[in-house]
Design an enzyme around this catalytic site. Structure first.
Site, PDB file in Angstrom:
ATOM      1  N   CYS A   2      59.077  45.683  49.405  1.00 42.97           N
ATOM      2  CA  CYS A   2      59.858  46.808  48.883  1.00 42.97           C
ATOM      3  C   CYS A   2      60.997  46.238  48.041  1.00 42.97           C
ATOM      4  O   CYS A   2      61.345  45.068  48.166  1.00 42.97           O
ATOM      5  CB  CYS A   2      60.461  47.631  49.999  1.00 42.97           C
ATOM      6  SG  CYS A   2      59.283  48.198  51.215  1.00 42.97           S
ATOM      7  N   ARG A  27      56.702  44.641  41.927  1.00 42.85           N
ATOM      8  CA  ARG A  27      56.387  44.385  43.334  1.00 42.85           C
ATOM      9  C   ARG A  27      55.483  45.463  43.920  1.00 42.85           C
ATOM     10  O   ARG A  27      54.926  45.278  44.997  1.00 42.85           O
ATOM     11  CB  ARG A  27      57.680  44.345  44.158  1.00 42.85           C
ATOM     12  CG  ARG A  27      58.591  43.208  43.774  1.00 42.85           C
ATOM     13  CD  ARG A  27      60.002  43.465  44.235  1.00 42.85           C
ATOM     14  NE  ARG A  27      60.142  43.332  45.671  1.00 42.85           N
ATOM     15  CZ  ARG A  27      60.621  42.264  46.279  1.00 42.85           C
ATOM     16  NH1 ARG A  27      60.996  41.228  45.568  1.00 42.85           N
ATOM     17  NH2 ARG A  27      60.738  42.225  47.580  1.00 42.85           N
ATOM     18  N   TRP A  74      57.360  50.488  49.770  1.00 42.06           N
ATOM     19  CA  TRP A  74      55.913  50.323  49.942  1.00 42.06           C
ATOM     20  C   TRP A  74      55.659  50.755  51.381  1.00 42.06           C
ATOM     21  O   TRP A  74      56.107  50.110  52.322  1.00 42.06           O
ATOM     22  CB  TRP A  74      55.560  48.859  49.710  1.00 42.06           C
ATOM     23  CG  TRP A  74      54.179  48.492  50.123  1.00 42.06           C
ATOM     24  CD1 TRP A  74      53.798  47.958  51.326  1.00 42.06           C
ATOM     25  CD2 TRP A  74      52.990  48.611  49.346  1.00 42.06           C
ATOM     26  NE1 TRP A  74      52.444  47.747  51.327  1.00 42.06           N
ATOM     27  CE2 TRP A  74      51.920  48.134  50.134  1.00 42.06           C
ATOM     28  CE3 TRP A  74      52.716  49.076  48.055  1.00 42.06           C
ATOM     29  CZ2 TRP A  74      50.611  48.105  49.681  1.00 42.06           C
ATOM     30  CZ3 TRP A  74      51.408  49.046  47.611  1.00 42.06           C
ATOM     31  CH2 TRP A  74      50.376  48.563  48.414  1.00 42.06           C
ATOM     32  N   ASN A 100      64.129  46.696  54.056  1.00 39.01           N
ATOM     33  CA  ASN A 100      62.821  46.049  53.840  1.00 39.01           C
ATOM     34  C   ASN A 100      62.418  45.395  55.144  1.00 39.01           C
ATOM     35  O   ASN A 100      63.263  44.854  55.853  1.00 39.01           O
ATOM     36  CB  ASN A 100      62.914  44.940  52.784  1.00 39.01           C
ATOM     37  CG  ASN A 100      62.968  45.510  51.388  1.00 39.01           C
ATOM     38  OD1 ASN A 100      62.921  46.724  51.203  1.00 39.01           O
ATOM     39  ND2 ASN A 100      63.086  44.633  50.422  1.00 39.01           N
ATOM     40  N   GLY A 101      61.116  45.363  55.425  1.00 37.18           N
ATOM     41  CA  GLY A 101      60.651  44.695  56.643  1.00 37.18           C
ATOM     42  C   GLY A 101      60.215  45.715  57.677  1.00 37.18           C
ATOM     43  O   GLY A 101      59.980  46.883  57.364  1.00 37.18           O
ATOM     44  N   GLU A 481      33.842  33.848  50.975  1.00 35.66           N
ATOM     45  CA  GLU A 481      35.092  34.265  50.349  1.00 35.66           C
ATOM     46  C   GLU A 481      35.638  33.148  49.446  1.00 35.66           C
ATOM     47  O   GLU A 481      36.125  33.400  48.343  1.00 35.66           O
ATOM     48  CB  GLU A 481      36.111  34.649  51.434  1.00 35.66           C
ATOM     49  CG  GLU A 481      37.504  35.000  50.947  1.00 35.66           C
ATOM     50  CD  GLU A 481      37.550  36.113  49.904  1.00 35.66           C
ATOM     51  OE1 GLU A 481      36.545  36.803  49.692  1.00 35.66           O
ATOM     52  OE2 GLU A 481      38.609  36.265  49.265  1.00 35.66           O
ATOM     53  N   LYS A 485      36.297  33.438  45.293  1.00 33.01           N
ATOM     54  CA  LYS A 485      37.539  33.098  44.578  1.00 33.01           C
ATOM     55  C   LYS A 485      37.236  32.167  43.414  1.00 33.01           C
ATOM     56  O   LYS A 485      37.741  32.341  42.310  1.00 33.01           O
ATOM     57  CB  LYS A 485      38.557  32.407  45.507  1.00 33.01           C
ATOM     58  CG  LYS A 485      39.176  33.230  46.589  1.00 33.01           C
ATOM     59  CD  LYS A 485      40.027  34.376  46.114  1.00 33.01           C
ATOM     60  CE  LYS A 485      39.270  35.619  45.867  1.00 33.01           C
ATOM     61  NZ  LYS A 485      39.116  36.671  46.751  1.00 33.01           N
ATOM     62  N   GLU A 488      35.356  34.000  40.580  1.00 34.33           N
ATOM     63  CA  GLU A 488      36.169  35.042  39.937  1.00 34.33           C
ATOM     64  C   GLU A 488      37.173  34.486  38.948  1.00 34.33           C
ATOM     65  O   GLU A 488      37.356  35.043  37.877  1.00 34.33           O
ATOM     66  CB  GLU A 488      37.032  35.732  41.006  1.00 34.33           C
ATOM     67  CG  GLU A 488      36.445  36.884  41.688  1.00 34.33           C
ATOM     68  CD  GLU A 488      37.450  37.472  42.658  1.00 34.33           C
ATOM     69  OE1 GLU A 488      37.803  38.623  42.462  1.00 34.33           O
ATOM     70  OE2 GLU A 488      37.890  36.790  43.614  1.00 34.33           O
ATOM     71  N   HIS A 504      16.271  24.829  53.049  1.00 35.47           N
ATOM     72  CA  HIS A 504      15.223  25.838  52.830  1.00 35.47           C
ATOM     73  C   HIS A 504      15.182  26.304  51.375  1.00 35.47           C
ATOM     74  O   HIS A 504      14.591  27.324  51.074  1.00 35.47           O
ATOM     75  CB  HIS A 504      15.431  27.018  53.784  1.00 35.47           C
ATOM     76  CG  HIS A 504      15.369  26.605  55.216  1.00 35.47           C
ATOM     77  ND1 HIS A 504      14.212  26.187  55.829  1.00 35.47           N
ATOM     78  CD2 HIS A 504      16.349  26.470  56.149  1.00 35.47           C
ATOM     79  CE1 HIS A 504      14.465  25.843  57.080  1.00 35.47           C
ATOM     80  NE2 HIS A 504      15.769  25.999  57.292  1.00 35.47           N
ATOM     81  N   LYS A 604      41.462  45.488  39.365  1.00 38.29           N
ATOM     82  CA  LYS A 604      42.011  45.389  40.722  1.00 38.29           C
ATOM     83  C   LYS A 604      41.436  46.465  41.636  1.00 38.29           C
ATOM     84  O   LYS A 604      41.080  46.202  42.764  1.00 38.29           O
ATOM     85  CB  LYS A 604      43.540  45.505  40.660  1.00 38.29           C
ATOM     86  CG  LYS A 604      44.225  45.331  42.005  1.00 38.29           C
ATOM     87  CD  LYS A 604      44.131  43.904  42.502  1.00 38.29           C
ATOM     88  CE  LYS A 604      44.577  43.707  43.924  1.00 38.29           C
ATOM     89  NZ  LYS A 604      43.957  42.524  44.537  1.00 38.29           N
TER      90      LYS A 604
HETATM   91  C1  F6R Z   1      37.978  39.953  45.023  1.00 33.38           C
HETATM   92  C2  F6R Z   1      38.425  41.328  45.091  1.00 33.38           C
HETATM   93  C3  F6R Z   1      37.380  42.387  45.155  1.00 33.38           C
HETATM   94  C4  F6R Z   1      37.801  43.480  46.153  1.00 33.38           C
HETATM   95  C5  F6R Z   1      36.796  44.635  46.126  1.00 33.38           C
HETATM   96  C6  F6R Z   1      37.150  45.699  47.144  1.00 33.38           C
HETATM   97  O1  F6R Z   1      39.054  39.057  44.949  1.00 33.38           O
HETATM   98  O2  F6R Z   1      39.580  41.613  45.085  1.00 33.38           O
HETATM   99  O3  F6R Z   1      36.146  41.861  45.523  1.00 33.38           O
HETATM  100  O4  F6R Z   1      37.891  42.927  47.418  1.00 33.38           O
HETATM  101  O5  F6R Z   1      36.761  45.212  44.857  1.00 33.38           O
HETATM  102  O6  F6R Z   1      38.403  46.252  46.880  1.00 33.38           O
HETATM  103  P1  F6R Z   1      39.207  47.028  47.990  1.00 33.38           P
HETATM  104  O7  F6R Z   1      39.514  46.061  49.070  1.00 33.38           O
HETATM  105  O8  F6R Z   1      40.428  47.540  47.286  1.00 33.38           O
HETATM  106  O9  F6R Z   1      38.307  48.131  48.498  1.00 33.38           O
END
Ligand code: F6R
Length: 609
Positions: A2, A27, A74, A100-101, A481, A485, A488, A504, A604
């Site tokens: 926040c 933020r 937030w 905040n917190g 995961e 990363k 991506e 395999h 995002k």
């Molecule tokens: C990868 C990433 C995406 C999200 C996916 C789901 O770094 O950010 O794979 O994880 O689009 O998004 P949310 O979690 O917002 O449903």
């Protein structure tokens, strides 16, 4: 997370704090508010939504105020509504505060205050803190004394900023873990939660130390510790450019968010594990529901799906509860077979992902119980699930998710432990594991110190055309995961699978120049992982392995070894190992000159199919 702003001095304080809030917009927030002093009273203006909504409340003009505080929130405790927005008053509207917190013991304090006749206008932990400080103020009449007495009753991480109608030039701020920066002006002083908000007004700043209180007036800033002992304060000159400052000095939001993880873990655990190492989860189903649930279906996309796989590992290993993990996009069109006693768990950072939302609506139509694990309060998935647990990771700005994943796995871990605790599941060491969870923030800090070693490895592998991510057990799920990363943000093709699957098929891709990153953090599976390492090594692949600091076997077969602290729990070791792997992806991408925070072709929040 926040935003906090405050000003005392001869200028129009309202304009200044409003501008400071704008400078903290990066933020992320979902409501905002201002409190100012005018004609011996405190006026509070606040609104859910963006700053322009707050601005509308001031369209007809505001008085010339010389003291104001402001906040962008937030949501964590209580949704993003006008009532829950900060600032909050105490019972008698003599003081106003922003915060905040998280106040971890707010429920206990709330009960005590209700017994004394207090009433509340919001669902927030902040309003509870306001009432506690207000009570103390009635006794002392000196704002800093009231704050000092009150903070002794508050548990958790917080930055509190308080003003009183009876002390018209004074702002008092208290810090316990959440940051506060003080700004020194000429005949005026100010404060904020982050340096960028102060830069247009002053470059003389000081960071308020933990467990300290700042008393800010136009002529001076005094610092006291929580025992009232005067502390030295020394301003430093900041010559950052404003854009760099918004990222807290980090080159990218992704790096900032990776480094925020110790704090994110703290926030996520706050109030959820008590002194006796019991897991306390609010807003989950009652015991009879857990006893009835015969299967869990976890539904999510991308990183959240990968976190879901760790959930499967936990629910099956600890609880012996059958668990499936579905991609939301497949689930919604796949005509899934759903037991009426099953529970559907939706994991989402944004809470707005279209495929996950559609899958949720499908479950609701079929009258299946739903539980959300969501970061954004007030988002569609959070609102529409029967129950929601919030990950409390704060706003995630980088498109590539990092801290949200860590918080999702943590919530899943706490949920599994919570059910084991309710059902007294034999063989599950709930209290031992809960104790280890409490140590996780410090361990994550330790892991972040490995960054230089990771940079060195990144330099050696950055030009490869293919990276394998491999592991066994929880490390196999984690490797998905880590691979996501890398592809991506560094745009390097990856091949991820359980290490045992290599022979395999995928092994055919191994040749000189190919890199294989192995997770080997589970002692029980390590010998088997060594066999897989040897398979790749024999064919000329470069090996990077992550193991624990008490292991000396892996280094005999791997070229580059990263050692993390051993938590004695396989899923927690795996979780810690994501930090160096996020850093590896980040530094490889940086060295390859990639666009990190907004990788090509990605968004995002994926609100379309
Ligand atoms: C990868 C990433 C995406 C999200 C996916 C789901 O770094 O950010 O794979 O994880 O689009 O998004 P949310 O979690 O917002 O449903």
């Amino acid at each position: 997370m926040c935003g906090i702003a405050g000003y005392t001095g001869p200028k129009q304080a309202i304009d200044i704090v409003f501008d400071q809030l704008k400078r903290l917009e990066y933020r992320g927030y979902d409501s905002a508010g201002i409190a100012y002093l005018d004609k011996g009273a405190i006026t509070v203006l606040k609104r859910a939504g963006k700053l322009k909504e707050l601005g509308k409340l001031m369209e007809d003009g505001v008085p010339a105020a010389h003291l104001a505080i402001a906040h962008s929130r937030w949501a964590t405790h209580g949704g993003p509504t006008d009532e829950n927005a900060h600032p909050h008053y105490d019972q008698f509207e003599q003081i106003s505060i922003i915060h905040n917190g998280i106040i971890e013991n707010y429920l206990d304090l709330r009960e005590e205050l209700i017994a004394k006749g207090h009433t509340f206008r919001s669902e927030t932990d902040t309003e509870i803190a306001a009432h506690v400080i207000g009570d103390e103020y009635t006794k002392t009449g000196v704002l800093e004394d009231a704050v000092r007495n009150a903070v002794k009753k508050l548990r958790g991480a917080f930055a509190l900023v308080v003003i009183s109608k009876a002390e018209p030039e004074k702002i008092v701020a208290a810090r316990n873990a959440s940051p506060i920066v003080l700004g020194f002006g000429d005949g005026e002083n100010m404060l904020a939660s982050d340096i960028p908000a102060l830069l247009p007004y002053t470059r003389q700043v000081a960071i308020l130390e933990d467990e300290c209180i700042a008393v800010v007036t136009p002529s001076q800033i005094r610092i006291l510790d929580f025992d009232g002992k005067e502390q030295r304060v020394e301003a430093m000159n900041v010559d950052w450019d404003i854009q760099a400052a918004e990222k807290g000095g980090y080159e990218h939001f992704m790096l900032k968010e990776i480094h925020e993880q110790p704090n994110v873990i703290r926030q996520c655990l706050a109030g959820r594990i008590d002194e006796k190492n019991k897991v306390r989860l609010e807003n989950v189903f009652s015991e009879h529901v857990w006893n009835e649930v015969d299967r869990i279906n976890i539904i999510a996309c991308g990183t959240a799906y990968n976190a879901g796989l760790m959930g499967k590992h936990l629910f099956e290993k600890l609880l012996r509860l059958p668990t499936d993990v579905f991609y939301s996009s497949e689930f919604r069109y796949g005509d899934p077979v759903l037991s009426p006693k099953s529970l559907a768990v939706f994991i989402s950072q944004s809470g707005e992902t279209a495929d996950s939302l559609a899958a949720l609506r499908l479950c609701k139509q079929r009258r299946i119980r739903t539980l959300g694990i969501v970061n954004v309060m007030g988002s569609s998935i959070a609102r529409e699930c029967d129950r929601t647990l919030f990950t409390q990771a704060g706003p995630e700005i980088s498109v590539a998710s990092t801290k949200a994943y860590t918080a999702q796995v943590l919530v899943l871990s706490m949920l599994a432990l919570y059910i084991a605790q309710l059902q007294e599941t034999p063989g599950v060491r709930v209290s031992e594991c809960a104790q280890m969870l409490k140590q996780l923030p410090q361990l994550a800090e330790e892991v972040l110190k490995l960054e230089d070693q990771v940079i060195d490895i990144a330099g050696k592998i950055k030009d490869t055309n293919l990276i394998f991510f491999l592991g066994r057990g929880a490390d196999a799920y984690l490797s998905l995961e880590a691979a996501l990363k890398m592809k991506e943000i560094a745009y390097i093709p990856t091949q991820e699978s359980p290490a045992g699957e290599m022979k395999h098929g995928p092994l055919a891709l191994v040749e000189k120049g190919v890199v294989a990153v192995f997770g080997a953090t589970d002692e029980a599976l390590r010998e088997k992982t060594v066999s897989s390492i040897k398979e790749v090594d024999a064919r000329g692949g470069t090996i990077v392995a992550i193991t624990t600091d008490n292991d000396s076997t892996i280094e005999k077969s791997a070229e580059h070894v990263i050692k993390i602290p051993d938590t004695k729990f396989d899923f927690l070791n795996s979780l810690l190992s994501i930090i160096p792997l996020q850093l590896l992806a980040y530094h490889v991408a940086r060295m390859r000159g990639c666009e990190i925070d907004q990788p090509r072709n990605l968004a995002k929040s994926v609100t379309v199919e």
